[in-house]
Write a protein that holds these residues in place. Structure first.
Motif, PDB file in Angstrom:
ATOM      1  N   ALA A 299      13.587  60.150  49.975  1.00 10.85           N
ATOM      2  CA  ALA A 299      12.947  59.525  48.818  1.00 10.85           C
ATOM      3  C   ALA A 299      13.977  58.746  48.003  1.00 10.85           C
ATOM      4  CB  ALA A 299      12.279  60.595  47.947  1.00 10.85           C
ATOM      5  N   GLY A 300      13.485  57.732  47.305  1.00  9.27           N
ATOM      6  CA  GLY A 300      14.370  56.914  46.486  1.00  9.27           C
ATOM      7  C   GLY A 300      14.718  55.609  47.178  1.00  9.27           C
ATOM      8  N   GLU A 301      15.226  54.673  46.410  1.00 10.54           N
ATOM      9  CA  GLU A 301      15.553  53.363  46.954  1.00 10.54           C
ATOM     10  C   GLU A 301      16.914  53.411  47.649  1.00 10.54           C
ATOM     11  OE1 GLU A 301      15.262  50.514  43.807  1.00 10.54           O
ATOM     12  OE2 GLU A 301      13.096  50.366  44.001  1.00 10.54           O
ATOM     13  N   SER A 302      16.935  53.058  48.914  1.00  8.23           N
ATOM     14  CA  SER A 302      18.187  53.000  49.666  1.00  8.23           C
ATOM     15  C   SER A 302      18.033  51.969  50.768  1.00  8.23           C
ATOM     16  CB  SER A 302      18.532  54.366  50.263  1.00  8.23           C
ATOM     17  OG  SER A 302      17.656  54.672  51.332  1.00  8.23           O
ATOM     18  N   PHE A 303      19.168  51.543  51.319  1.00 10.98           N
ATOM     19  CA  PHE A 303      19.105  50.524  52.364  1.00 10.98           C
ATOM     20  C   PHE A 303      18.457  51.059  53.635  1.00 10.98           C
ATOM     21  CE2 PHE A 303      22.967  52.725  53.495  1.00 10.98           C
ATOM     22  CZ  PHE A 303      23.030  52.625  54.877  1.00 10.98           C
ATOM     23  N   HIS A 304      18.357  52.405  53.776  1.00 10.72           N
ATOM     24  CA  HIS A 304      17.726  52.983  54.963  1.00 10.72           C
ATOM     25  C   HIS A 304      16.255  52.580  55.058  1.00 10.72           C
ATOM     26  CE1 HIS A 304      21.240  55.412  55.854  1.00 10.72           C
ATOM     27  NE2 HIS A 304      21.243  55.864  54.611  1.00 10.72           N
ATOM     28  N   ALA A 305      15.596  52.379  53.907  1.00  7.15           N
ATOM     29  CA  ALA A 305      14.177  52.033  53.921  1.00  7.15           C
ATOM     30  C   ALA A 305      13.944  50.543  54.097  1.00  7.15           C
ATOM     31  CB  ALA A 305      13.521  52.503  52.614  1.00  7.15           C
ATOM     32  N   LEU A 306      14.981  49.733  53.966  1.00  8.98           N
ATOM     33  CA  LEU A 306      14.786  48.277  53.978  1.00  8.98           C
ATOM     34  C   LEU A 306      14.495  47.742  55.380  1.00  8.98           C
ATOM     35  CD1 LEU A 306      17.606  47.338  51.472  1.00  8.98           C
ATOM     36  CD2 LEU A 306      15.161  47.432  51.044  1.00  8.98           C
ATOM     37  N   TYR A 307      15.237  48.207  56.369  1.00 12.63           N
ATOM     38  CA  TYR A 307      15.041  47.696  57.724  1.00 12.63           C
ATOM     39  C   TYR A 307      13.630  47.987  58.244  1.00 12.63           C
ATOM     40  CZ  TYR A 307      19.975  46.505  57.989  1.00 12.63           C
ATOM     41  OH  TYR A 307      21.215  45.933  57.764  1.00 12.63           O
ATOM     42  N   PRO A 308      13.078  49.195  58.086  1.00 12.64           N
ATOM     43  CA  PRO A 308      11.695  49.391  58.551  1.00 12.64           C
ATOM     44  C   PRO A 308      10.681  48.578  57.762  1.00 12.64           C
ATOM     45  CG  PRO A 308      12.508  51.346  57.405  1.00 12.64           C
ATOM     46  CD  PRO A 308      13.683  50.466  57.658  1.00 12.64           C
ATOM     47  N   LEU A 309      10.902  48.375  56.464  1.00 14.10           N
ATOM     48  CA  LEU A 309       9.977  47.540  55.690  1.00 14.10           C
ATOM     49  C   LEU A 309       9.986  46.103  56.214  1.00 14.10           C
ATOM     50  CD1 LEU A 309      10.611  48.743  52.026  1.00 14.10           C
ATOM     51  CD2 LEU A 309       8.500  48.996  53.332  1.00 14.10           C
ATOM     52  N   GLU A 310      11.175  45.600  56.476  1.00 18.60           N
ATOM     53  CA  GLU A 310      11.271  44.244  57.008  1.00 18.60           C
ATOM     54  C   GLU A 310      10.705  44.164  58.421  1.00 18.60           C
ATOM     55  OE1 GLU A 310      15.245  43.345  54.295  1.00 18.60           O
ATOM     56  OE2 GLU A 310      15.414  44.067  56.358  1.00 18.60           O
ATOM     57  N   GLY A 311      10.895  45.234  59.200  1.00 24.31           N
ATOM     58  CA  GLY A 311      10.286  45.264  60.527  1.00 24.31           C
ATOM     59  C   GLY A 311       8.774  45.242  60.462  1.00 24.31           C
ATOM     60  N   LEU A 312       8.191  46.038  59.543  1.00 25.70           N
ATOM     61  CA  LEU A 312       6.729  46.041  59.381  1.00 25.70           C
ATOM     62  C   LEU A 312       6.232  44.684  58.880  1.00 25.70           C
ATOM     63  CD1 LEU A 312       6.263  49.600  57.856  1.00 25.70           C
ATOM     64  CD2 LEU A 312       5.445  48.826  60.090  1.00 25.70           C
ATOM     65  N   ALA A 313       7.037  44.004  58.062  1.00 25.60           N
ATOM     66  CA  ALA A 313       6.650  42.666  57.609  1.00 25.60           C
ATOM     67  C   ALA A 313       6.576  41.714  58.797  1.00 25.60           C
ATOM     68  CB  ALA A 313       7.646  42.157  56.566  1.00 25.60           C
ATOM     69  N   MET A 314       7.507  41.806  59.748  1.00 26.50           N
ATOM     70  CA  MET A 314       7.471  40.935  60.919  1.00 26.50           C
ATOM     71  C   MET A 314       6.295  41.284  61.830  1.00 26.50           C
ATOM     72  SD  MET A 314      11.413  40.090  61.995  1.00 26.50           S
ATOM     73  CE  MET A 314      12.032  41.759  62.090  1.00 26.50           C
ATOM     74  N   VAL A 315       5.998  42.585  61.968  1.00 28.32           N
ATOM     75  CA  VAL A 315       4.830  42.986  62.769  1.00 28.32           C
ATOM     76  C   VAL A 315       3.554  42.412  62.158  1.00 28.32           C
ATOM     77  CG1 VAL A 315       3.416  44.949  63.463  1.00 28.32           C
ATOM     78  CG2 VAL A 315       5.891  45.073  63.703  1.00 28.32           C
ATOM     79  N   ALA A 316       3.414  42.511  60.833  1.00 24.47           N
ATOM     80  CA  ALA A 316       2.230  41.977  60.166  1.00 24.47           C
ATOM     81  C   ALA A 316       2.123  40.466  60.371  1.00 24.47           C
ATOM     82  CB  ALA A 316       2.273  42.313  58.676  1.00 24.47           C
TER      83      ALA A 316
ATOM     84  N   ALA B 233       3.188  54.163  50.763  1.00 25.74           N
ATOM     85  CA  ALA B 233       1.769  54.295  51.095  1.00 25.74           C
ATOM     86  C   ALA B 233       1.183  52.964  51.550  1.00 25.74           C
ATOM     87  CB  ALA B 233       1.011  54.823  49.884  1.00 25.74           C
ATOM     88  N   TYR B 234       1.550  51.893  50.872  1.00 29.27           N
ATOM     89  CA  TYR B 234       1.048  50.575  51.262  1.00 29.27           C
ATOM     90  C   TYR B 234       1.586  50.168  52.633  1.00 29.27           C
ATOM     91  CZ  TYR B 234       0.188  45.558  51.263  1.00 29.27           C
ATOM     92  OH  TYR B 234      -0.218  44.305  51.611  1.00 29.27           O
ATOM     93  N   ALA B 235       2.871  50.418  52.865  1.00 33.09           N
ATOM     94  CA  ALA B 235       3.474  50.032  54.140  1.00 33.09           C
ATOM     95  C   ALA B 235       2.871  50.810  55.304  1.00 33.09           C
ATOM     96  CB  ALA B 235       4.986  50.250  54.092  1.00 33.09           C
ATOM     97  N   LEU B 236       2.489  52.060  55.069  1.00 31.51           N
ATOM     98  CA  LEU B 236       1.938  52.896  56.141  1.00 31.51           C
ATOM     99  C   LEU B 236       0.446  52.697  56.344  1.00 31.51           C
ATOM    100  CD1 LEU B 236       3.787  56.277  55.485  1.00 31.51           C
ATOM    101  CD2 LEU B 236       4.356  54.520  57.150  1.00 31.51           C
ATOM    102  N   ARG B 237      -0.198  51.981  55.430  1.00 32.67           N
ATOM    103  CA  ARG B 237      -1.649  51.824  55.527  1.00 32.67           C
ATOM    104  C   ARG B 237      -2.014  51.141  56.844  1.00 32.67           C
ATOM    105  NH1 ARG B 237      -4.549  48.548  50.887  1.00 32.67           N
ATOM    106  NH2 ARG B 237      -3.836  50.355  49.710  1.00 32.67           N
TER     107      ARG B 237
ATOM    108  N   ARG C 146       0.634  56.803  60.178  1.00 37.08           N
ATOM    109  CA  ARG C 146      -0.054  57.331  58.998  1.00 37.08           C
ATOM    110  C   ARG C 146      -1.271  58.146  59.399  1.00 37.08           C
ATOM    111  NH1 ARG C 146      -4.250  56.982  56.086  1.00 37.08           N
ATOM    112  NH2 ARG C 146      -5.190  55.462  57.471  1.00 37.08           N
ATOM    113  N   SER C 147      -2.055  57.637  60.350  1.00 45.57           N
ATOM    114  CA  SER C 147      -3.273  58.350  60.721  1.00 45.57           C
ATOM    115  C   SER C 147      -2.959  59.657  61.420  1.00 45.57           C
ATOM    116  CB  SER C 147      -4.142  57.462  61.630  1.00 45.57           C
ATOM    117  OG  SER C 147      -3.440  57.139  62.816  1.00 45.57           O
TER     118      SER C 147
END
Length: 924
Positions: free
Chosen positions: A742-759, A827-831, A836-837
């Motif tokens: 939990a919390g803001e760290s660079f570990h969460a950035l790469y998967p967020l950017e990966g999910l952005a590319m998938v979308a 929660a938004y990223a996992l929707r 998530r399911s």
């Protein structure tokens, strides 16, 4: 006359009292009793006459009442509310805490809120000037105005006078008379059923039925945040400082930019009220910056308190000295030696630093015995409440049942056995054994098995405090407040033990560092036990450097590794520069060069990174340590990657893999395969990279630290994205996000950017822009740069998305993404993702058995508000401040939310909030 009863007269004025014939009882009032008065005025007049002529059954002692409050009471609103409830439900309530924490002032405010407190129903008894416990009954009788008559004296006189009275007695400052106060309280409470006692003490009385309330330091503003005046006033410590500063100097005003200074002063003082008041008293003669600088010598600055208060309240050193004088010799030795551990300590660290004797299980060599006498009588091993028999060792070295984690693990409110079911050292002095001719033997020898119980005693006497929070290794941690630690350091220097104690601390930390360095071929990225000791390690490095101690090099190297993992790169490189100057011919030189190269890579200092890494490889090729050579080769390959020299990086990683195969370490082999797979992906060889990941992922999932596993999962997702398998890539990126702390760290950035590319590849353009904007906002906030090749891919995909979206849509999506934070962002990223399911479907299944087909019980309004704030990413403390609740109340609401929703984690709560209509941002 029929229908009218015989007339009677009003007992107050004599007027007739006719009774209507329709009265149901023939001459009785509707309530059933005969009427006695003709009106309410007569009834009230008669009541006053009875009250005026009623003689008291006996003269009540006048007592001294409560002392007047001469200053404003600041903060502690929630504590007062909780204490009022406790005072109504318990007959003995003890406020405990370290000297200067505000026990006396809080007790006065609490007692003053009791009904009838100012008319004699609350009585104040100050015990600080009383030295002889046998005189306690007489002192209490004098304070309460109880006279000794009719042959009754002492306790009997008190019982006779108080047995029928409703009274709250405040016993202030009981710690130096703990035994006498406990015995007297037990007697009075058992024989005076309408009496309650409120006690203040630095240790508990341990009377059956006692309820203990640990008075904590005042709340502080979080470190590292910008503070305006409104934000400052949410901190009780800051409010107290400003109030007392204005009292000290009527012209005091908080100047522009001084808010942060006030917050830092309060943090340096640990929120200790007495220290804050004394510091604020300097506002008339010193600037706020001058006060802050003066805190380098707290005990000298924090003097000159109230002339009318107790001596222990006039300066901070006197308050601490009061507690120190109550310690026995062994407790004093351990207390002062603990002062070198400013970052806190557990039982293992305390024993390593404080003990200077051999560990032994027999009692033949023990130099100490404890004064006889249990608080309630008795002696010897069976009667001694401290668990020490005469002439025996302090314990047998074994931990209590359940381990050290059970020591002191109690809520703020606990019953009389605050430390737990294990006996602890009490207030009796330790009596040194003599050498046979009447001279006491030296009392500086401490054995390891003695330290644990002394820690418990010091915690019971409020000279150390339990550190509340995450304890990943299951070990309870303690610390000394900064002022108490400064006092202990002075006593350590006076005893001539400063250097020896520091030497033991350096030895212990060096052993810890050596253990961490020996863990595998890649120690720079391995998690070690020193993370909890970072503050102690920094102090040890500074001490060793000041004395040119040979242990400086391994300790500085260990600290640099910690700073590298936390991305404190400038500090890490500065330390490593000093290490490299000292280790020209040392076997650690190659490892230091490799770590310096990795740090330079993260700072985009590519030229320095390559030079350092090549030097590291040259040093290690000349040696005979394959593991160290593998570490240097890994650093060189990383430097090549940072420079975009992907083919060269692949070649170096391949050589590293060949070396690691000779080590026989499956985990190191898996890590090296992962690194090679990432380099292969950059060269477009995704199929080879996928085969390597299939080989290494099972081993990494079984035994790698969390950050190494999440990096590998991200690599697997990036490979699948490159191969066009969007579902598999999304599943990997979502899995990384769930495993990220939990919390803001660079570990969460790469998967967020990966999910952005998938979308983006799926045509979900708004979702892609929002995730990209959220990740970019976090990168700006935590000031971190991505790997150039990865960032180039992300930027290219987003540029294509923006070409297909109207500018107004881009602005709206970007603004919405920037608002997403914390659990709501997760929660938004996992929707809509499969992870998530799967994850949250299991929670549904668990909850279904509890609630059945009729569905889940609805959340209350307060529970819904708490859940919404959890989804916003707030902590329990932030939610409590936002809603005006206590932290424990918020925790209770969260427990009920989890039960009703059938979930376990805060992220799962946020997902449920996002699933509700009107939840987090929708993709319209």
């Amino acid at each position: 006359m029929p229908g009218v009863a015989k007339s009677r007269g009003c007992e107050a004025c004599g007027a007739p009292l006719p009774t209507p014939s329709r009265a149901p009882s023939g001459g009785k009032a509707p309530g059933g009793r005969p009427a006695r008065y003709c009106s309410r005025a007569c009834r009230q007049r008669a009541f006053r006459q009875r009250t005026e002529h009623r003689a008291p059954p006996q003269a009540e002692p006048a007592g001294r009442g409560l002392p007047p409050s001469l200053d404003a009471f600041v903060g502690r609103e929630r504590e007062l509310s909780r204490l009022r409830t406790l005072l109504r439900s318990s007959r003995l309530l003890t406020l405990t805490g370290p000297g200067g924490v505000g026990k006396t002032r809080l007790a006065l405010e609490l007692a003053g809120s009791v009904r009838g407190a100012r008319t004699g129903r609350a009585q104040w008894v100050a015990l600080d000037s009383l030295r002889d416990g046998e005189l306690l009954p007489q002192a209490l009788a004098a304070a309460l105005g109880v006279s000794e008559r009719g042959g009754r004296a002492g306790v009997e006189a008190l019982v006779h006078a108080l047995s029928t009275r409703t009274m709250l007695v405040v016993l202030d400052n009981c710690e130096h008379l703990a035994d006498a106060c406990a015995q007297l309280a037990a007697t009075l409470l058992s024989r005076c059923p309408r009496m309650r006692i409120l006690a203040t003490s630095r240790e508990t009385l341990r009377v059956p039925g006692e309820v203990v309330f640990r008075v904590a330091e005042l709340s502080l503003t979080p470190a590292g945040e910008d503070h305006d005046v409104a934000g400052l006033l949410r901190s009780e410590a800051v409010r107290l400082f400003l109030e007392r500063a204005r009292t000290s100097d009527a012209t005091f005003e908080l100047g522009r930019g001084e808010a942060r200074t006030v917050a830092e002063i309060c943090r340096r003082l640990d929120g200790l009220p007495l220290a804050i008041e004394l510091a604020a008293g300097r506002a008339g003669s010193l600037s706020l910056t001058g006060i802050l600088h003066g805190l380098d010598d707290q005990l000298s600055l924090l003097r000159d308190g109230s002339r009318t208060g107790p001596g222990r309240h006039r300066e901070l050193g006197a308050a601490i000295d009061w507690s120190h004088r109550l310690l026995g010799p062994l407790e004093r030795v351990v207390f002062r030696r603990l002062s070198v551990l400013g970052g806190g300590f557990d039982a293992e660290g305390a024993a390593a630093v404080c003990a200077n004797g051999e560990e032994s299980g027999d009692g033949g060599g023990d130099r100490y015995r404890y004064g006889g006498g249990d608080r309630y009588g008795g002696g010897g091993r069976d009667g001694d409440r401290y668990g020490y028999g005469d002439g025996d060792d302090v314990g047998d070295g074994s931990l209590p049942a359940g381990g050290i984690d059970h020591i002191g693990r109690h809520d703020v409110i606990g019953h009389h056995d605050v430390i737990g079911p294990h006996d602890v050292i009490g207030p009796h002095d330790i009596v040194p054994r003599t050498d046979g001719i009447g001279h006491p033997a030296p009392h500086h020898l401490v054995r390891p098995q003695q330290v644990l119980r002394v820690i418990c005693a010091l915690e019971a006497k409020s000279l150390i405090v339990r550190v509340r929070g995450d304890e990943p290794r299951g070990a309870a941690r303690f610390r000394q407040l900064s002022a108490i630690r400064a006092y202990g350091m002075d006593r350590l220097a006076e005893a001539g033990e400063l250097h020896d104690t520091w030497s033991r601390a350096l030895d212990w930390l060096a052993r810890q560092a050596a253990g961490a360095a020996g863990s595998g071929a890649f120690p720079d990225t391995a998690e070690g036990p020193l993370i909890e000791e970072q503050e102690n390690l920094a102090a040890a490095v500074a001490y060793a450097a000041s004395r040119a101690d040979g242990r400086h090099v391994p300790l500085a190297f260990a600290l640099a590794r910690l700073q590298y993992r936390q991305e404190q790169l400038t500090a890490a490189r500065a330390l490593l520069s000093g290490v490299l100057e000292r280790v020209q011919d040392c076997e650690d030189r190659g490892a230091a060069l490799a770590l310096a190269a990795r740090s330079a890579c993260l700072q985009d200092d590519h030229a320095a990174a390559l030079d350092l890494a090549q030097d590291a490889v040259a040093v290690e090729r000349a040696g005979r340590h394959p593991a160290r050579l593998a570490n240097a080769l890994d650093a060189l390959a990383a430097a090549r990657l940072c420079r975009g020299e992907f083919s060269d990086a692949v070649a170096v990683f391949a050589e590293c893999l060949a070396v690691v195969r000779t080590l026989g370490s499956p985990l190191d082999l898996a890590l090296c395969r992962h690194h090679l797979a990432w380099a292969l992906l950059q060269t477009g060889r995704a199929a080879e990279a996928e085969r390597l990941m299939q080989e290494c992922l099972p081993e990494l999932e079984a035994g790698a630290p969390a950050h190494q596993l999440t990096a590998a999962l991200h690599t697997a997702g990036a490979i699948q994205l490159a191969q066009g398998d969007l579902a598999a890539a999304e599943r990997r990126f979502a899995e990384v996000l769930l495993k990220t702390p939990a919390g803001e760290s660079f570990h969460a950035l790469y998967p967020l950017e990966g999910l952005a590319m998938v979308a983006a590849e799926r045509g979900e353009l708004q979702r892609s822009l929002r995730l990209y904007a959220a990740a970019a906002a976090i990168r700006r906030r935590i000031d971190t740069e991505p790997e150039a090749h990865w960032w180039g891919q992300v930027e290219a995909v987003v540029a294509r998305v923006k070409e297909r979206v109207h500018p107004s849509g881009i602005s709206a999506a970007t603004a919405a993404g920037r608002r997403l934070r914390g659990a709501r962002l997760v929660a938004y990223a996992l929707r809509g993702t499969q992870v998530r399911s799967v994850v949250h479907g299991s929670a549904h299944d668990e909850g279904r058995g509890r609630y059945g087909a009729i569905g889940q019980p609805p959340l209350t309004g307060r529970e819904s508000a708490v859940a919404e704030l959890v989804a916003e990413g707030m902590t329990n403390q932030q939610i409590a401040s936002h809603l005006g609740l206590s932290k424990s109340t918020v925790a209770g609401h969260l427990d009920r939310v989890r039960d009703k929703l059938g979930v376990r984690s805060r992220t799962q709560i946020a997902v449920r909030v996002a699933e509700r209509p009107g939840g987090p941002e929708s993709d319209d």
